[in-house]
Write a protein that holds these residues in place. Sequence first.
Motif, PDB file in Angstrom:
ATOM      1  N   ILE A  31       1.229   2.330   1.938  1.00 31.32           N
ATOM      2  CA  ILE A  31       0.391   2.700   3.092  1.00 31.32           C
ATOM      3  C   ILE A  31       1.216   2.581   4.378  1.00 31.32           C
ATOM      4  O   ILE A  31       1.212   3.474   5.225  1.00 31.32           O
ATOM      5  CB  ILE A  31      -0.852   1.779   3.183  1.00 31.32           C
ATOM      6  CG1 ILE A  31      -1.787   2.037   2.014  1.00 31.32           C
ATOM      7  CG2 ILE A  31      -1.582   1.957   4.519  1.00 31.32           C
ATOM      8  CD1 ILE A  31      -2.803   0.928   1.775  1.00 31.32           C
ATOM      9  N   GLN A  32       1.938   1.477   4.494  1.00 36.01           N
ATOM     10  CA  GLN A  32       2.719   1.264   5.718  1.00 36.01           C
ATOM     11  C   GLN A  32       3.791   2.332   5.893  1.00 36.01           C
ATOM     12  O   GLN A  32       4.047   2.778   7.006  1.00 36.01           O
ATOM     13  CB  GLN A  32       3.334  -0.141   5.703  1.00 36.01           C
ATOM     14  CG  GLN A  32       2.253  -1.214   5.828  1.00 36.01           C
ATOM     15  CD  GLN A  32       2.789  -2.620   5.783  1.00 36.01           C
ATOM     16  OE1 GLN A  32       3.884  -2.866   5.260  1.00 36.01           O
ATOM     17  NE2 GLN A  32       2.031  -3.565   6.312  1.00 36.01           N
TER      18      GLN A  32
ATOM     19  N   HIS B  91      -5.665   0.597  14.286  1.00 33.59           N
ATOM     20  CA  HIS B  91      -7.064   0.155  14.157  1.00 33.59           C
ATOM     21  C   HIS B  91      -7.494   0.476  12.733  1.00 33.59           C
ATOM     22  O   HIS B  91      -7.486   1.644  12.348  1.00 33.59           O
ATOM     23  CB  HIS B  91      -7.975   0.886  15.148  1.00 33.59           C
ATOM     24  CG  HIS B  91      -7.666   0.526  16.567  1.00 33.59           C
ATOM     25  ND1 HIS B  91      -6.669   1.136  17.278  1.00 33.59           N
ATOM     26  CD2 HIS B  91      -8.211  -0.415  17.377  1.00 33.59           C
ATOM     27  CE1 HIS B  91      -6.613   0.587  18.488  1.00 33.59           C
ATOM     28  NE2 HIS B  91      -7.535  -0.353  18.573  1.00 33.59           N
ATOM     29  N   VAL B  92      -7.816  -0.557  11.977  1.00 34.44           N
ATOM     30  CA  VAL B  92      -8.123  -0.348  10.564  1.00 34.44           C
ATOM     31  C   VAL B  92      -9.576  -0.726  10.266  1.00 34.44           C
ATOM     32  O   VAL B  92     -10.037  -1.792  10.663  1.00 34.44           O
ATOM     33  CB  VAL B  92      -7.194  -1.193   9.656  1.00 34.44           C
ATOM     34  CG1 VAL B  92      -7.497  -0.933   8.193  1.00 34.44           C
ATOM     35  CG2 VAL B  92      -5.726  -0.918   9.955  1.00 34.44           C
TER      36      VAL B  92
ATOM     37  N   ILE C  21      -2.704  -4.704   5.990  1.00 36.48           N
ATOM     38  CA  ILE C  21      -2.130  -3.428   6.405  1.00 36.48           C
ATOM     39  C   ILE C  21      -1.400  -3.589   7.736  1.00 36.48           C
ATOM     40  O   ILE C  21      -0.357  -2.989   7.972  1.00 36.48           O
ATOM     41  CB  ILE C  21      -3.227  -2.344   6.482  1.00 36.48           C
ATOM     42  CG1 ILE C  21      -3.720  -2.057   5.062  1.00 36.48           C
ATOM     43  CG2 ILE C  21      -2.711  -1.065   7.141  1.00 36.48           C
ATOM     44  CD1 ILE C  21      -4.980  -1.247   4.974  1.00 36.48           C
ATOM     45  N   LEU C  22      -1.939  -4.446   8.594  1.00 32.72           N
ATOM     46  CA  LEU C  22      -1.348  -4.591   9.931  1.00 32.72           C
ATOM     47  C   LEU C  22      -0.074  -5.433   9.935  1.00 32.72           C
ATOM     48  O   LEU C  22       0.814  -5.203  10.751  1.00 32.72           O
ATOM     49  CB  LEU C  22      -2.382  -5.185  10.893  1.00 32.72           C
ATOM     50  CG  LEU C  22      -3.508  -4.198  11.244  1.00 32.72           C
ATOM     51  CD1 LEU C  22      -4.644  -4.902  11.959  1.00 32.72           C
ATOM     52  CD2 LEU C  22      -2.963  -3.043  12.096  1.00 32.72           C
TER      53      LEU C  22
ATOM     54  N   ASP D 100      -1.582  -7.695  -3.744  1.00 33.15           N
ATOM     55  CA  ASP D 100      -1.715  -6.287  -3.386  1.00 33.15           C
ATOM     56  C   ASP D 100      -3.179  -5.917  -3.259  1.00 33.15           C
ATOM     57  O   ASP D 100      -3.632  -4.918  -3.769  1.00 33.15           O
ATOM     58  CB  ASP D 100      -0.985  -5.409  -4.404  1.00 33.15           C
ATOM     59  CG  ASP D 100      -0.699  -4.029  -3.816  1.00 33.15           C
ATOM     60  OD1 ASP D 100      -0.476  -3.951  -2.595  1.00 33.15           O
ATOM     61  OD2 ASP D 100      -0.712  -3.054  -4.563  1.00 33.15           O
ATOM     62  N   LYS D 101      -3.897  -6.786  -2.605  1.00 36.37           N
ATOM     63  CA  LYS D 101      -5.319  -6.568  -2.378  1.00 36.37           C
ATOM     64  C   LYS D 101      -5.410  -6.086  -0.938  1.00 36.37           C
ATOM     65  O   LYS D 101      -4.905  -6.714  -0.022  1.00 36.37           O
ATOM     66  CB  LYS D 101      -6.024  -7.914  -2.562  1.00 36.37           C
ATOM     67  CG  LYS D 101      -7.480  -7.945  -2.202  1.00 36.37           C
ATOM     68  CD  LYS D 101      -8.338  -7.508  -3.388  1.00 36.37           C
ATOM     69  CE  LYS D 101      -9.826  -7.597  -3.039  1.00 36.37           C
ATOM     70  NZ  LYS D 101     -10.229  -6.675  -1.976  1.00 36.37           N
ATOM     71  N   LEU D 102      -6.052  -4.939  -0.761  1.00 38.61           N
ATOM     72  CA  LEU D 102      -6.100  -4.368   0.578  1.00 38.61           C
ATOM     73  C   LEU D 102      -7.036  -5.135   1.501  1.00 38.61           C
ATOM     74  O   LEU D 102      -8.050  -5.660   1.076  1.00 38.61           O
ATOM     75  CB  LEU D 102      -6.577  -2.919   0.501  1.00 38.61           C
ATOM     76  CG  LEU D 102      -5.689  -1.959  -0.276  1.00 38.61           C
ATOM     77  CD1 LEU D 102      -6.309  -0.579  -0.295  1.00 38.61           C
ATOM     78  CD2 LEU D 102      -4.307  -1.903   0.340  1.00 38.61           C
TER      79      LEU D 102
END
Length: 324
Positions: free
Chosen positions: A246-247, A84-85, A72-73, A65-67
Amino acid sequence: SSSVKKQLYEALANADGEYLSGQALADIIGCSRTAIWKHIEELRKSGFELEAVRKKGYRLISKPDKLSDHEILIGLETKTIGRHVHYYESVESTQLIAHKVAREEAPEGTLVIAGEQTGGKGRMARPWHSSKQQGIWMSLIIRPKLPPEKAPQFTLITAIACARAIEEVTGLETNIKWPNDILYKGKKLTGILTELQGEADKVNFLVIGIGMNVNQKKEDFPEHVKEIASSLEIEAGHKVSKIEMIQKILKYFEKYYELYMEKGFAPLKILWESYAAGIGKPIIARTITGEISGIALGISNEGILKVEDDEGTIHHIYSADIEF
Ligand code: BT5
């Protein structure tokens, strides 16, 4: 080698929890089975949970669970929001960066997100405590073709998306306190900050900041925040995946944003009311021009709070801190 690791991870993630044999993985990636085995071990060391079963192969159980942009994508179910992150380990405030990249033409839906903020901000320059990797600290850039007075409605739309995402991921039924707080049993889990860059008659872009407390324990909050705040972990009783959250926020934000652009605020008002706290109750609204006490009647078709005072006068409140 880091690219083999990445390809391996992608192959396993795309398998949707099914097993992939060492040979199948070697074929997909174009390397030897020994190399696959070696990189599986590396993934494990970086926090991936992988199951290996004889004759079946490898299966991805969970990712760390490390961003990162990449995390995220993968598995993101949106068309434009969050596509776009910009991820940073540590920043002063994701709002500041989002304004900067938006001025540099970052596209609709761009997400700026950080592991930690050293100068996270709330409304009216109040500090927002954003501890390292324990919460979601992110800012979304959108470019709706709208007049600027519609901007505050995005705080309400975002609050609905967050409440919906929290419900889906944790089962917690939260309330929205107008305009920008998400509460659980009266404690603040999430705050939203909508900032506008525009002209007299049009929005150039909005930067929507979301701060969500995810895996803090009570002692992780500073003294003055401890009494009013809580986290998803505290309330759900277990760790909650930031990436999944987040998703889901991005997914619901996109859904409600589309609904809003198609049908206006009316359908969102109904959704908002299903989460609202304090409606029909006595409240105190502190605005920059003074205090209004009365009964919160609800929100208007534009998202403005209506409060009826003792004399029966109805006040329309555009921005305030609410106490109840
Ligand atoms: C807000 O302001 O609730 C908006 C918070 C927005 C934060 C996000 S994080 C990503 C993006 N980048 C930023 O720099 N900001 C956005 P407001 O309603 O003014 O509430 C601020 C008040 O909440 C503070 O005065 C504290 O009392 C309290 N507070 C501070 N940190 C908190 C936390 N982590 N959890 C709950 N309450 C907190």
